[in-house]
Scaffold this active site. Sequence first.
Site, PDB file in Angstrom:
ATOM      1  N   PHE A   2       0.846  -1.191   0.000  1.00 20.94           N
ATOM      2  CA  PHE A   2       0.000   0.000   0.000  1.00 20.94           C
ATOM      3  C   PHE A   2       0.887   1.249   0.000  1.00 20.94           C
ATOM      4  O   PHE A   2       2.117   1.151   0.083  1.00 20.94           O
ATOM      5  CB  PHE A   2      -0.919  -0.001   1.223  1.00 20.94           C
ATOM      6  N   SER A  47      -6.642  -7.988  -1.160  1.00 15.42           N
ATOM      7  CA  SER A  47      -6.216  -7.339   0.083  1.00 15.42           C
ATOM      8  C   SER A  47      -6.748  -5.913   0.145  1.00 15.42           C
ATOM      9  O   SER A  47      -6.682  -5.181  -0.842  1.00 15.42           O
ATOM     10  CB  SER A  47      -4.690  -7.312   0.183  1.00 15.42           C
ATOM     11  N   CYS A  54      -3.425  -4.978   6.698  1.00 14.41           N
ATOM     12  CA  CYS A  54      -3.704  -5.696   5.463  1.00 14.41           C
ATOM     13  C   CYS A  54      -4.608  -6.890   5.770  1.00 14.41           C
ATOM     14  O   CYS A  54      -4.228  -7.800   6.509  1.00 14.41           O
ATOM     15  CB  CYS A  54      -2.398  -6.176   4.832  1.00 14.41           C
ATOM     16  N   THR A  56      -7.757  -9.760   4.218  1.00 20.67           N
ATOM     17  CA  THR A  56      -8.228 -10.467   3.030  1.00 20.67           C
ATOM     18  C   THR A  56      -9.749 -10.432   2.949  1.00 20.67           C
ATOM     19  O   THR A  56     -10.434 -10.764   3.925  1.00 20.67           O
ATOM     20  CB  THR A  56      -7.758 -11.933   3.056  1.00 20.67           C
ATOM     21  N   ALA A  70      -7.559 -12.575  12.531  1.00 18.53           N
ATOM     22  CA  ALA A  70      -6.835 -13.643  13.203  1.00 18.53           C
ATOM     23  C   ALA A  70      -6.428 -13.207  14.612  1.00 18.53           C
ATOM     24  O   ALA A  70      -6.336 -12.006  14.902  1.00 18.53           O
ATOM     25  CB  ALA A  70      -5.593 -14.018  12.391  1.00 18.53           C
ATOM     26  N   HIS A 108       1.410  -4.373   7.718  1.00 18.66           N
ATOM     27  CA  HIS A 108       1.797  -5.253   8.821  1.00 18.66           C
ATOM     28  C   HIS A 108       2.090  -4.373  10.041  1.00 18.66           C
ATOM     29  O   HIS A 108       3.159  -3.769  10.144  1.00 18.66           O
ATOM     30  CB  HIS A 108       3.038  -6.068   8.449  1.00 18.66           C
ATOM     31  N   THR A 154       4.401  12.318   7.905  1.00 16.03           N
ATOM     32  CA  THR A 154       5.780  12.720   8.182  1.00 16.03           C
ATOM     33  C   THR A 154       5.950  12.985   9.675  1.00 16.03           C
ATOM     34  O   THR A 154       5.141  13.691  10.279  1.00 16.03           O
ATOM     35  CB  THR A 154       6.139  13.998   7.396  1.00 16.03           C
TER      36      THR A 154
END
Length: 233
Positions: A2, A47, A54, A56, A70, A108, A154
């Site tokens: 991404f 995704s 991220c 599914t 999960a 992640h 930033t």
Amino acid sequence: MFTGIVEHLGTVVEIQQLDNSSSGGGGWSMKVGDAKNILVDCRLGDSISVNGTCLTVTELETSWFKVGLAPETLRRTNLGDLKVGNKVNLERAIAASVRFGGHFVQGHVDTIATIISMTPEGNSLWVRLSPNDPFYLRYIIPKGYICLDGTSLTICEVNDNESWFSIMLVAYTQAHVIMPTQKVGDKVNVEVDMLGKYVERIVEPMLFGDVQKAGGGYVEKLVKNYLEKKSNA
């Protein structure tokens, strides 16, 4: 992969802690609505970044999609704290044809951070955050990149001693992401710039003698030359 450029704000319309349907898989699931704009080219298995995570797509219709959460995702992110009606930042995985406006974001999440202050300045907004795991401050540098709830931002300031960092949101960003709707004490998903982690992974073994782990050869010479120059200086 991404970019951290949020495309759309969706709405959590359903959360199930035990979803035994074929698309739920017998675990946590979440359905996100008001998402028609980003589902025009979406397919099962694609995704989508939800608050920087991220996930599914396991089921979808015209204006909503479902994802599974999960146990590791629930431990690492703020998604387990979401409630029906909450807004979430959404971004599709990047396509080769789009402009790359943010930075490399994997979706992640490394840790979560707590908002400790929100201070307006003109039409901008200062936000100061403290990571729950101070270990990740080592990857956060002034004027570097960070991804907060899926938004590429930033870094303005870093205070290692007091364990906080700050960012500033311009007016446009405030109107297109969820952070301005949050408050002091809320949790934010954090993904640090992966470049720092890769550099550390390569260089650290060199500094402590594990040449094979670091790849040896060229990298070893670079590190030795750098250390010799610093020593001579």
